[in-house]
Design a protein around this motif. Structure first.
Motif, mmCIF file in Angstrom:
data_model
loop_
_atom_site.group_PDB
_atom_site.id
_atom_site.type_symbol
_atom_site.label_atom_id
_atom_site.label_comp_id
_atom_site.label_asym_id
_atom_site.label_seq_id
_atom_site.Cartn_x
_atom_site.Cartn_y
_atom_site.Cartn_z
ATOM 1 N N GLU A 490 -8.463 3.130 14.151
ATOM 2 C CA GLU A 490 -8.807 3.991 15.279
ATOM 3 C C GLU A 490 -7.643 4.161 16.255
ATOM 4 O OE1 GLU A 490 -12.205 2.349 17.182
ATOM 5 O OE2 GLU A 490 -13.602 2.886 15.572
ATOM 6 N N GLY A 491 -6.824 3.118 16.405
ATOM 7 C CA GLY A 491 -5.862 3.125 17.491
ATOM 8 C C GLY A 491 -4.408 3.319 17.129
ATOM 9 N N TYR A 492 -4.082 3.379 15.821
ATOM 10 C CA TYR A 492 -2.675 3.443 15.434
ATOM 11 C C TYR A 492 -2.491 4.476 14.322
ATOM 12 C CZ TYR A 492 -2.502 -0.963 17.970
ATOM 13 O OH TYR A 492 -2.603 -1.918 18.945
ATOM 14 N N PRO A 493 -1.290 5.090 14.238
ATOM 15 C CA PRO A 493 -1.031 6.079 13.183
ATOM 16 C C PRO A 493 -1.146 5.464 11.797
ATOM 17 C CG PRO A 493 0.665 6.186 14.902
ATOM 18 C CD PRO A 493 -0.142 4.944 15.150
ATOM 19 N N GLU A 494 -1.981 6.042 10.975
ATOM 20 C CA GLU A 494 -2.229 5.482 9.652
ATOM 21 C C GLU A 494 -0.990 5.511 8.769
ATOM 22 O OE1 GLU A 494 -5.394 6.187 5.974
ATOM 23 O OE2 GLU A 494 -5.853 6.879 8.007
ATOM 24 N N ARG A 495 -0.115 6.488 9.003
ATOM 25 C CA ARG A 495 1.052 6.602 8.133
ATOM 26 C C ARG A 495 2.065 5.487 8.364
ATOM 27 N NH1 ARG A 495 5.244 9.132 10.827
ATOM 28 N NH2 ARG A 495 4.765 9.822 12.931
ATOM 29 N N ASN A 496 1.911 4.726 9.470
ATOM 30 C CA ASN A 496 2.848 3.637 9.759
ATOM 31 C C ASN A 496 2.330 2.275 9.323
ATOM 32 O OD1 ASN A 496 4.739 5.293 10.901
ATOM 33 N ND2 ASN A 496 4.176 4.873 13.013
ATOM 34 N N ILE A 497 1.064 2.201 8.915
ATOM 35 C CA ILE A 497 0.448 0.904 8.663
ATOM 36 C C ILE A 497 -0.345 0.946 7.364
ATOM 37 C CG2 ILE A 497 -1.117 -0.863 9.563
ATOM 38 C CD1 ILE A 497 -0.703 0.394 12.348
ATOM 39 N N VAL A 498 -0.075 -0.014 6.471
ATOM 40 C CA VAL A 498 -0.938 -0.229 5.313
ATOM 41 C C VAL A 498 -1.581 -1.604 5.459
ATOM 42 C CG1 VAL A 498 0.293 1.298 3.751
ATOM 43 C CG2 VAL A 498 1.001 -1.082 3.930
ATOM 44 N N ILE A 499 -2.813 -1.719 4.978
ATOM 45 C CA ILE A 499 -3.611 -2.919 5.227
ATOM 46 C C ILE A 499 -4.200 -3.414 3.914
ATOM 47 C CG2 ILE A 499 -5.574 -3.884 6.485
ATOM 48 C CD1 ILE A 499 -5.225 -1.502 8.459
ATOM 49 N N ALA A 500 -4.013 -4.712 3.660
ATOM 50 C CA ALA A 500 -4.635 -5.360 2.503
ATOM 51 C C ALA A 500 -5.571 -6.444 3.009
ATOM 52 C CB ALA A 500 -3.583 -5.958 1.576
ATOM 53 N N MET A 501 -6.819 -6.390 2.586
ATOM 54 C CA MET A 501 -7.782 -7.419 2.957
ATOM 55 C C MET A 501 -7.598 -8.637 2.053
ATOM 56 S SD MET A 501 -9.392 -5.926 5.436
ATOM 57 C CE MET A 501 -10.791 -7.018 5.695
ATOM 58 N N LEU A 502 -7.532 -9.814 2.659
ATOM 59 C CA LEU A 502 -7.473 -11.077 1.930
ATOM 60 C C LEU A 502 -8.806 -11.782 2.149
ATOM 61 C CD1 LEU A 502 -3.943 -12.394 3.029
ATOM 62 C CD2 LEU A 502 -4.520 -11.150 0.945
ATOM 63 N N THR A 503 -9.598 -11.949 1.100
ATOM 64 C CA THR A 503 -10.922 -12.509 1.313
ATOM 65 C C THR A 503 -11.468 -13.147 0.051
ATOM 66 O OG1 THR A 503 -13.200 -11.965 1.961
ATOM 67 C CG2 THR A 503 -11.959 -10.268 0.800
ATOM 68 N N ALA A 504 -12.333 -14.106 0.262
ATOM 69 C CA ALA A 504 -13.020 -14.741 -0.862
ATOM 70 C C ALA A 504 -14.295 -13.998 -1.226
ATOM 71 C CB ALA A 504 -13.349 -16.196 -0.522
ATOM 72 N N ARG A 505 -14.652 -12.997 -0.428
ATOM 73 C CA ARG A 505 -15.849 -12.215 -0.727
ATOM 74 C C ARG A 505 -15.609 -11.351 -1.961
ATOM 75 N NH1 ARG A 505 -16.573 -9.887 5.405
ATOM 76 N NH2 ARG A 505 -17.384 -11.791 6.387
ATOM 77 N N VAL A 506 -16.486 -11.457 -2.932
ATOM 78 C CA VAL A 506 -16.338 -10.678 -4.160
ATOM 79 C C VAL A 506 -17.483 -9.693 -4.324
ATOM 80 C CG1 VAL A 506 -14.977 -12.424 -5.343
ATOM 81 C CG2 VAL A 506 -17.464 -12.509 -5.497
ATOM 82 N N ASN A 507 -18.332 -9.607 -3.305
ATOM 83 C CA ASN A 507 -19.439 -8.662 -3.358
ATOM 84 C C ASN A 507 -18.900 -7.241 -3.427
ATOM 85 O OD1 ASN A 507 -21.511 -6.771 -2.154
ATOM 86 N ND2 ASN A 507 -22.734 -8.654 -2.309
ATOM 87 N N GLN A 508 -19.396 -6.466 -4.388
ATOM 88 C CA GLN A 508 -18.902 -5.106 -4.585
ATOM 89 C C GLN A 508 -19.116 -4.252 -3.341
ATOM 90 O OE1 GLN A 508 -17.285 -4.399 -7.284
ATOM 91 N NE2 GLN A 508 -16.917 -2.219 -7.014
ATOM 92 N N ALA A 509 -20.231 -4.473 -2.649
ATOM 93 C CA ALA A 509 -20.518 -3.687 -1.442
ATOM 94 C C ALA A 509 -19.477 -3.958 -0.361
ATOM 95 C CB ALA A 509 -21.919 -4.011 -0.929
ATOM 96 N N ASP A 510 -19.033 -5.237 -0.224
ATOM 97 C CA ASP A 510 -18.013 -5.566 0.766
ATOM 98 C C ASP A 510 -16.690 -4.888 0.444
ATOM 99 O OD1 ASP A 510 -19.732 -7.177 2.223
ATOM 100 O OD2 ASP A 510 -19.205 -8.998 1.110
ATOM 101 N N ILE A 511 -16.346 -4.850 -0.829
ATOM 102 C CA ILE A 511 -15.095 -4.225 -1.246
ATOM 103 C C ILE A 511 -15.137 -2.720 -0.949
ATOM 104 C CG2 ILE A 511 -13.613 -3.696 -3.223
ATOM 105 C CD1 ILE A 511 -14.561 -6.312 -4.500
ATOM 106 N N ILE A 512 -16.232 -2.076 -1.324
ATOM 107 C CA ILE A 512 -16.372 -0.638 -1.085
ATOM 108 C C ILE A 512 -16.325 -0.340 0.408
ATOM 109 C CG2 ILE A 512 -17.972 1.322 -1.271
ATOM 110 C CD1 ILE A 512 -18.903 0.106 -3.936
#
Length: 545
Positions: A490-512
């Motif tokens: 919401e607050g920063y230009p998307e073209r300047n930032i890529v984001i990878a989630m690190l999580t132990a959650r493997v629920n497909q709904a959480d990933i989506i």
């Protein structure tokens, strides 16, 4: 009188071409392209901008070196909207009846986006519908069989279909099955008409993809009102595809299309143009201080100011967030700079009110113009961007014209790898594994870690001149990864930032959910450092390409 004379001449030229092509079985694509090319140039020169613009849009469907041969129905339907700009131009009647009693299908004067196909074996009813709809200006074709209906659907490209569910050669539902997918892609509503007004038939029609079910006998006024309503909906669809809903500016899809057209014009006719990138200064502070609704008001006001100040032929697009682009045809960098200065003065006079507070907002911008060495969309955007950020570095609230020196100054790319995870062991593993990482010789990498989302968001971590890869834990106390992800997008230009989630959650709904919220990757713990390195390198490639 002179304008009327020119209009008459170009109208006569179109009619001559139409008559010539109508006598041929097919027309070469290169011939169609040359006709549109000449029409665009002539119409623009003699002061008929609507015709010039429509010709340029039609040109996108044809290639200068194309080898395809177009049939009458194919090329006439593609060019119909151009002919309509000069009333009185007529095409030949095209009779393709494939069976006795199948009505002729004349190529009628068309209103773009209003073609109706009636598929019904009742000759009297089909003729009746054709009559009442054509009285209201709708071009109508009718088919008495499903086979004929399918052919007209693909050849004539209707914008709305009235379909009877019982036809002599096959059930109307079979027709619906074959055409509904393409009709939905084309945003062409299907209205099923039937004497069998039962719950079962309605359910079948809706499940197959029909938008409406209309019973026979036909209530003329009610049907016309429904059709008008559906065409209004189509206009809204078409508008939403290329227009940013918040600001009213065009979106990036339209920017890319317009940019390619301008580049094509430059390569063929040396028609110059300029590109400006504009970014509101300290916009995040507006959102943080006064809230997102006020931020939206500032964005709308900025877009309105640009549209009021720019010339009619200029194109304003929202590039993303608080960043906008402006395409300026037939304009060099000096002329573009003059226009941007006028926009700056106009916007600087806007005062915004939030409760008892009032404030003003400025913007920075960068300009480049096209030449042989940079005649590529991404390079033009990149040059304007470099000029924009040079203006940001120099103190904001200014316009900078691109110069090659700016590229040399920014040759060393700055990349920040940020680790946000409440597990100190994970943070240490990642930091130690990446402490000597350098994706290429021109990229300077720095690594920083944060123990939770609250600490990260509160820190002064962001610089507009840098790129960021954020490795974000999904489950953290105080502020979990999903909330941090939302704030970043919401607050920063998307073209300047890529984001990878690190999580132990493997629920497909959480990933989506994470991917829908703007995550670029989803890495499940535990992970191998080598695997993480590969994923981060892919993210870096995405960030800089």
């Amino acid at each position: 009188m002179r304008d009327k004379s020119y209009k008459h001449l170009i109208k006569q030229r179109m009619q001559n071409v139409l008559d010539d092509w109508s006598s041929k079985e097919t027309v070469e694509e290169t011939e169609i392209y040359r006709f549109l090319h000449n029409t665009k140039g002539t119409a623009g020169t003699i002061g008929l901008p609507d015709i010039a613009y429509e010709a340029s849009i039609r040109m996108e469907r044809f290639s200068e070196s194309g080898t395809r041969r177009w049939t009458y129905s194919e090329w006439y339907n593609e060019l119909q909207s151009l002919f309509d700009l000069l009333p009185g131009i007529q095409g030949k009647e095209e009779r393709r009846g494939e069976g006795e009693g199948d009505p002729p299908t004349a190529s009628l004067p068309d209103r773009m986006g209003k073609r109706i196909l009636v598929v019904d074996d009742d000759v009297d009813l089909a003729g009746y519908l054709k009559g009442i709809l054509e009285e209201r200006g709708y071009p109508v074709n009718i088919a008495l069989t499903a086979e004929r209906g399918l052919k007209l659907f693909y050849d004539w490209k209707p914008d709305l279909i009235l379909l009877d569910v019982f036809l002599p050669d096959t059930n109307g539902m079979d027709v619906l099955r074959q055409i509904v997918d393409k009709a939905q892609l084309e945003h062409s509503p299907v209205i099923v008409i039937s004497t069998e007004d039962t719950r079962e038939h309605r359910m079948h029609a809706y499940r197959f993809g029909a938008m409406d079910f209309f019973p026979k006998p036909i209530d003329q006024e009610l049907l016309v009102a429904l059709i008008e309503n559906r065409f209004q909906l189509i206009r809204h669809w078409q508008h939403s595809i290329i227009v940013d809903e918040l600001t009213g500016a065009y979106n990036r899809k339209h920017l890319n299309r317009s940019m390619q057209q301008l580049i094509s014009d430059y390569r063929r006719e040396s028609q110059i143009f300029s590109v400006a990138m504009m970014d509101l200064d300290h916009f995040k502070k507006v959102n943080d201080t006064y809230g997102h609704p006020m931020g939206d008001e500032v964005l709308r006001s900025f877009a309105a100011t640009v549209m009021e100040t720019k010339r009619e032929r200029d194109t304003l697009c929202r590039y993303g967030g608080e960043e906008f682009s402006l395409l300026l045809p037939d304009t060099n960098r000096e002329q573009a700079l003059e226009l941007l200065q006028r926009i700056r003065v106009s916007f600087s006079e806007k005062t915004f009110s939030a409760g008892d507070d009032t404030f003003r907002v400025t913007f920075s911008s960068g300009i480049t113009d096209i030449h042989d060495a940079n005649a590529h969309a991404m390079q033009l955007i990149e040059e304007a961007d470099q000029a924009l950020y040079s203006g940001k570095q120099a103190g904001r609230n200014r316009t900078v014209v691109y110069a090659p020196q700016l590229s040399q100054d920014s040759a060393a790319k700055r990349l920040h790898l940020l680790v946000v995870d409440d597990d100190p062991l994970i943070r240490n593993i990642i930091v130690s594994h990446f402490e000597r990482w350098q994706p290429d010789r021109n990229t300077q990498v720095s690594i920083q870690s944060y123990e939770d989302g609250v600490q990260f968001i509160a820190s002064d971590w962001y610089s507009e001149q840098s790129k960021y890869i954020v490795l974000l834990d999904g489950a953290m106390p105080g502020m979990d990864g999903a909330e941090v992800l939302s704030k970043l997008r919401e607050g920063y230009p998307e073209r300047n930032i890529v984001i990878a989630m690190l999580t132990a959650r493997v629920n497909q709904a959480d990933i989506i959910y994470a991917l829908q919220q703007g995550a670029d990757d989803y890495i499940v713990k535990p992970f191998k450092p080598e695997e993480l390195m590969e994923r981060v390198e892919r993210l870096a490639h995405k960030l800089f390409n």
